[in-house]
Structures are given as structure tokens and as C-alpha cells.
Design an enzyme around this catalytic site. Structure first.
Site, PDB file in Angstrom:
ATOM      1  N   LYS A  76       0.854  -1.187   0.000  1.00  0.00           N
ATOM      2  CA  LYS A  76       0.000   0.000   0.000  1.00  0.00           C
ATOM      3  C   LYS A  76       0.883   1.228   0.000  1.00  0.00           C
ATOM      4  O   LYS A  76       1.789   1.342   0.832  1.00  0.00           O
ATOM      5  CB  LYS A  76      -0.906   0.015   1.249  1.00  0.00           C
ATOM      6  CG  LYS A  76      -1.948   1.138   1.211  1.00  0.00           C
ATOM      7  CD  LYS A  76      -3.100   0.736   0.320  1.00  0.00           C
ATOM      8  CE  LYS A  76      -4.084   1.875   0.085  1.00  0.00           C
ATOM      9  NZ  LYS A  76      -3.589   2.855  -0.913  1.00  0.00           N
ATOM     10  N   LYS A 100       4.747   2.777   8.533  1.00  0.00           N
ATOM     11  CA  LYS A 100       3.532   3.550   8.822  1.00  0.00           C
ATOM     12  C   LYS A 100       2.309   2.646   8.972  1.00  0.00           C
ATOM     13  O   LYS A 100       1.531   2.776   9.919  1.00  0.00           O
ATOM     14  CB  LYS A 100       3.309   4.569   7.705  1.00  0.00           C
ATOM     15  CG  LYS A 100       2.140   5.520   7.928  1.00  0.00           C
ATOM     16  CD  LYS A 100       1.940   6.428   6.720  1.00  0.00           C
ATOM     17  CE  LYS A 100       3.180   7.229   6.425  1.00  0.00           C
ATOM     18  NZ  LYS A 100       2.968   8.150   5.275  1.00  0.00           N
ATOM     19  N   LYS A 112       5.408   1.868  -2.922  1.00  0.00           N
ATOM     20  CA  LYS A 112       5.383   3.242  -3.423  1.00  0.00           C
ATOM     21  C   LYS A 112       5.696   3.228  -4.902  1.00  0.00           C
ATOM     22  O   LYS A 112       6.354   2.313  -5.405  1.00  0.00           O
ATOM     23  CB  LYS A 112       6.412   4.103  -2.685  1.00  0.00           C
ATOM     24  CG  LYS A 112       6.077   5.593  -2.665  1.00  0.00           C
ATOM     25  CD  LYS A 112       4.987   5.912  -1.660  1.00  0.00           C
ATOM     26  CE  LYS A 112       4.744   7.405  -1.538  1.00  0.00           C
ATOM     27  NZ  LYS A 112       3.812   7.726  -0.454  1.00  0.00           N
ATOM     28  N   THR A 196      -5.171  12.992   5.587  1.00  0.00           N
ATOM     29  CA  THR A 196      -3.784  13.096   6.053  1.00  0.00           C
ATOM     30  C   THR A 196      -3.614  14.324   6.934  1.00  0.00           C
ATOM     31  O   THR A 196      -3.005  14.259   8.010  1.00  0.00           O
ATOM     32  CB  THR A 196      -2.816  13.145   4.854  1.00  0.00           C
ATOM     33  OG1 THR A 196      -3.050  12.015   4.013  1.00  0.00           O
ATOM     34  CG2 THR A 196      -1.378  13.113   5.335  1.00  0.00           C
ATOM     35  N   ASN A 227      -2.873  19.495  -0.050  1.00  0.00           N
ATOM     36  CA  ASN A 227      -3.954  18.872   0.717  1.00  0.00           C
ATOM     37  C   ASN A 227      -3.608  18.696   2.183  1.00  0.00           C
ATOM     38  O   ASN A 227      -4.430  18.922   3.061  1.00  0.00           O
ATOM     39  CB  ASN A 227      -4.307  17.504   0.112  1.00  0.00           C
ATOM     40  CG  ASN A 227      -5.158  17.625  -1.135  1.00  0.00           C
ATOM     41  OD1 ASN A 227      -5.724  18.678  -1.394  1.00  0.00           O
ATOM     42  ND2 ASN A 227      -5.236  16.555  -1.901  1.00  0.00           N
TER      43      ASN A 227
END
Length: 422
Positions: A76, A100, A112, A196, A227
Site C-alpha cells: 500500500k 507507517k 510506493k 492526512t 492537501n
């Protein structure tokens, strides 16, 4: 793939990650025998992306997808479009995603992706072609139960929609769960865009409370106003804080009495950055780090908080909205100065947590309200920070090392219990 994980530069993203792993090994007990697992990516894919440009020429772009560790579940992690993307950077970002996801106890490994491109130089049609070809090239290793991409720097819901559609066409069935961060009407989740930033606020609020820092009137400086930075700033201002400085790619501004949030957001929408905001003092970019503030939120790119800037910042609390924004040398200086750092691998985990919610909703085809999502998100973030804080106090270590200790124990326990095949 060249052995990019061998002898990296100390201040490179991968070098920074490796130094963080080395610091946690003494706290892993018998699981330390598996620590080398954390220092090598499981799989790295480099792809060539040829596309026909609007003028009829053909250009080639370099694309990457790295799966760092899959012991706890499918990969992920986001996909970024940036002219400075490298394999080593993507490796580090994938590794931080492994940590994480484990830190907030999500059933994922870390991955990633990225393309070395300046998307601002491409037309919408060229961007779509780039995205679709990249998705087809990495389609070998992604999937709803294999590896689930998401938005990152310079990517958004539209790009996720193209990725989902391309993957679905190639497998012959609509597969909404192959990416997260999609438009709502294509299986996206409410609350994802600001998740986030919300996670940065929730962990920051909890950390501030624990060190006796009252949010009412507290001074906040934010580097990076996309964001993450803008959402965190809005929530802090809503809780009574003053936004005193902002920096993004268009410039740096400051106002010790507090920047008008509504006006700043209007400038951001109309001009694409904060540099044109008129009701604040304009600073040179390096002076941003000297601004009087209580909370500093680096929410741009990695490697921004250097040793020199760590010596100069007046913040009492650093909240890492970006991935890897603090160099290891700067981390030590902040610790010695008594500045509390809430590390990226817990601080900005709100986005991947709501991505997990989206993935779950896609599988069940049952969707939650935004209030339900925010309540679930807040609980996960608060519970995760509590465990990390307790670990930090028990071992008298920094929050970053404590986060790695909690996460790496979960990762390596999964590695140990699964065993080695064959």
C-alpha cells in the site's frame, strides 16, 4: 536493478531510513535476527513509459513501483509524479509505508510508485496517456490483494480513476479496490482528501496536550500548503491556533498576528499557491525557518529540515506532515534542544488509514458517512499515538524510535511466524 540499498548517502532518503532502522534494532529483542529484512526491498520494478505527445513526437519517461515488505498484507502506498523521482527515493518511501501501516496496525505492507516527470508540462491528454501506460506496465504486480496505489505528490482522484479504469480493462472486470483516493462516485471514500491533514492535527493535538501546550493562541507555521498542509492548518485554526507563516513552491509569507485562513484559501484556489497573498509579509524562503512559532508542520517534500534549520527553529513541537522531511542529523539536534518531533510514520498516517477504509468499503460495496469515517480515524490515530508514547516513556527513547519499535516488532513478528519459503 542496481543495488541502490548498498552504501547510500547518509542524507539521502534511503540513507535516512536505514539510520532509523539501525537505531531501533536494540529494542527488538530476539526479533533483531530478522532486521536485515527491513533493509532490503522485496521487489522493485523499473518501467519505460513511451507516449505520443500532442505534437506527434514520442517521449520516454522512467517509472517505478517498489514493494518494500508484504509480510503483513498487500502493498500500500502512493504514486508521485515529480521531475526528481529516483528509484532510491521510491525505495525509501515504500519502506516508510511499511512502518507507517504497521504503526497504526493496518493489514498492509509498504509500497510506493513514481514517474520522473513534471506533470505541469503535460496536457491533460498527455497526462492520461502517461498514467494509463504506467498502469499497464506495473499491472504485473498491482491488484486489490497484491498492491494498492493511491495519490501522492502531483497525483489526484482523476489519475486514480484512470489507473482503476486501465487495470479493470486489462483484467476484464471492474476492480475498484485496485487503487484508493478515487472519485466518490467510482468507489472513493468520503473524508479521504483531508484525511492526512486531519491525522496531523489529531496527533498534534494529542502531543500538544501531553507537553502542556494549549492550542488556543498557539502559533503554527506550515511548509507545503497542498492537501496535507492546508487541511491541517484549517483544523488548527478552527481549534483556536494562529497560522503565522506558510511556505510553498510559490513563496513564503508571515503574519505574527495570524494569517486570514479564508483569504489564504481563496488565493490558493485562484492562483495555485500562497505567494500572491497580499495581507502578509513576504519572506525569502530561508527566513521561513526563523519565524517565531510554537508548532512547525513540514508538509512538503523529504529532507527539508536540515541540521542548520533544526538549530534555528523556535518551535516546541514538530509535526511531520511530509514523508521523511527531517534529516537524521537534524533529528538529533531537535532532540538535544528538547523539541518534540511527532514522526511522519504516525503523524501523517491519516491518509493511508482512510485509504484502508475505502478499500474495505469497496470490497463490501457498503459506504460510511463522513462523520463515521472521522470518528473511526480519530480513534485509530489516538490509540496508535498512546501506544507509541507509552513505548517512548518506557524505554526513554524518541517518538520516532518508539514508532519504529512498535511497527518493526509487528512486521518482524509476521515475518518470523510466516517463516521462509522454501
Amino acid at each position: 536493478m542496481s543495488l541502490s540499498y548498498v552504501n547510500p548517502s547518509v542524507d539521502s532518503p534511503w540513507g535516512t531510513y536505514l539510520s532509523q532502522v539501525d537505531r531501533v534494532i536494540p529494542y527488538l529483542g530476539p526479533l533483531a535476527r530478522w532486521a536485515e529484512t527491513l533493509k532490503r526491498p522485496k521487489r522493485a520494478l523499473i518501467v519505460d513509459i513511451p507516449i505520443e505527445m500532442d505534437d506527434g513526437s514520442v517521449r520516454h519517461f522512467d517509472g517505478f513501483r517498489v514493494q518494500h515488505n508484504l509480510s503483513r498484507g498487500p502493498g500500500k502506498g502512493g504514486v508521485r509524479y515529480h521531475p526528481d523521482v529516483t528509484l532510491e527515493e521510491v525505495m525509501a518511501l515504500a519502506a516508510w509505508m511499511t512502518v507507517k501501516n504497521a504503526a497504526v496496525n493496518l493489514p498492509y505492507g509498504g509500497a510506493k510508485g513514481g514517474i520522473r516527470v513534471d506533470p505541469k508540462q503535460l496536457s491533460q491528454k498527455e497526462l492520461e496517456k502517461l498514467t494509463r501506460r504506467y498502469t499497464s506496465e506495473i499491472g504485473l504486480i498491482i491488484g486489490p490483494q497484491q498492491d494498492i496505489p493511491a495519490p501522492d505528490v502531483n497525483t489526484n482522484a482523476q489519475i486514480m480513476a484512470w489507473m482503476m479504469d486501465t487495470y479493470s480493462m486489462n483484467v476484464g472486470a471492474t476492480a475498484t479496490g485496485v487503487v484508493t483516493g478515487k472519485p466518490i462516485h467510482l468507489g472513493g471514500s468520503l473524508g479521504r482528501v483531508k484525511a492526512t491533514g486531519r491525522g496531523v492535527f489529531v496527533t498534534g493535538r494529542e502531543a500538544a496536550r501531553r507537553i502542556g501546550l494549549n492550542l488556543d493562541g498557539v502559533r503554527v507555521a506550515v511548509q507545503g500548503f497542498g492537501n496535507v498542509g492546508s487541511a491541517a492548518a484549517e483544523l488548527f485554526v478552527g481549534a483556536g491556533a494562529k497560522l503565522v507563516a506558510v511556505q510553498d513552491h510559490t513563496g513564503s509569507i508571515a503574519n505574527p498576528n495570524g494569517i486570514d485562513m479564508a483569504g489564504l484559501m481563496e488565493t490558493l484556489r485562484s492562483e495555485g499557491g500562497v505567494g500572491g497573498f497580499r495581507n502578509a509579509e513576504h519572506l525569502d524562503d530561508e527566513s521561513f525557518w526563523d519565524v517565531d512559532c510554537d508548532i512547525l508542520i513540514p508538509a512538503a517534500l523529504e529532507g527539508q529540515l536540515t541540521a542548520d534549520r533544526a538549530r534555528r527553529t523556535k518551535a516546541k513541537l514538530v509535526l511531520e506532515g511530509a514523508n521523511g522531511p527531517t534529516l537524521s542529523s537534524a533529528d538529533d539536534i531537535l532532540h538535544d534542544r528538547g523539541v518534540l518531533v511527532v514522526p511522519d510514520v504516525i503523524c501523517n498516517a491519516g491518509g493511508v488509514t482512510v485509504s484502508y477504509f475505502e478499500w474495505v468499503q469497496d470490497f463490501s460495496s457498503f459506504f460510511w458517512s463522513e462523520d463515521e469515517i472521522n470518528v473511526r480515524l480519530d480513534k485509530i490515530m489516538v490509540d496508535a499515538l498512546k501506544k507509541i508514547w507509552d513505548t517512548s516513556e518506557r524505554h526513554q527513547i524518541s517518538l520516532r524510535t518508539a514508532t519504529f519499535a512498535v511497527a518493526c516488532e509487528r512486521i518482524l513478528m509476521a515475518r518470523q511466524e510466516r517463516g521462509l519459503y522454501p
